[in-house]
Design a protein around this motif. Sequence first.
Motif, short mmCIF file in Angstrom:
data_model
loop_
_atom_site.label_atom_id
_atom_site.label_comp_id
_atom_site.label_asym_id
_atom_site.label_seq_id
_atom_site.Cartn_x
_atom_site.Cartn_y
_atom_site.Cartn_z
N MET A 197 0.83 -1.19 0.00
CA MET A 197 0.00 0.00 0.00
C MET A 197 0.87 1.25 0.00
N SER A 230 1.80 5.17 1.07
CA SER A 230 1.74 5.81 2.38
C SER A 230 0.39 6.49 2.59
N THR A 235 -2.52 5.51 1.31
CA THR A 235 -3.49 4.46 1.58
C THR A 235 -3.36 3.97 3.02
N THR A 236 -2.15 3.79 3.49
CA THR A 236 -1.93 3.35 4.86
C THR A 236 -2.51 4.36 5.85
N CYS A 237 -2.23 5.63 5.63
CA CYS A 237 -2.76 6.68 6.52
C CYS A 237 -4.28 6.70 6.53
N GLU A 251 -5.69 3.66 8.37
CA GLU A 251 -5.54 3.84 9.81
C GLU A 251 -6.58 4.81 10.36
#
Length: 267
Positions: free
Chosen positions: A1, A3, A5-7, A10
């Motif tokens: 993913m 960064s 998408t990760t943020c 989350e």
Amino acid sequence: MTSATTCLAEAAFGPRPDRWPLPAPTSQRDRWLRAVAAGGQGRYASALADLACIAAHTAPDPGAEPLLSLAYSTRASFLRQLGGHDLARGWDGRAWAVAGQDLEAGADALVGLAADALGVGRFALSATLLQRAQRLIDGSGPARLPVRLHWVSAELNMAGGAGTLAVGHAERATELAELTGSPRHAVKSAVVLAAALCSGGRLPDARRVADEAFGETERLGLVPLRWALACLLADIGSTVHAPAHVAAVRDAAADTVRRRGGVWTRR
């Protein structure tokens, strides 16, 4: 993913529901995650803009229909949060119509339809839809799905006067929410549990659960859930906060929702 998408993941379903501002999306699914996260904070104008963009860019593509279904379900959930169960039903119906064989989209649509039916007093229909959702999930799909199922099951039992059963569903939702790694789901589960404990006549336990979750809503910036807990605590009393403070928080949260694009629906 990526960064971004990760943020966004989350913020939507992970440990950072308080994150703001949110990064620009790199895909339409990112855009959905951003809408979910923004809605959890009561930033409805931002969230609805992202959902509208998803609809505009995915409707012609049959392969993207599950994402479109999730976007419709999310829009319906915002309407329910603001009291619009009748309006939500239409969007959940659209979500079910385009969900196809996608488990996540189909389950979200069915649970949403069950919540809509419950909100307008159609308890038998709500129970039937929850049974269909239960068969669809059956231990599969994202961990949040059974949590949502138990939320609405608890609410249905509350409406039917079955306080003990309501508490059981709410406690199970609380247990499962811990496994998702999502503080937002944990807090929403606490809201449902506090209400269920009230319906079961366990007011001291309800106050304890609600007071603890009330602090979490402030820490995490979960304005709609903060409003819901303030409404509950205004009715049952807080062991921590004075009635005037609870009422002030309730009214301030409602005003914040309005400023952020939410439109309250009164039935």
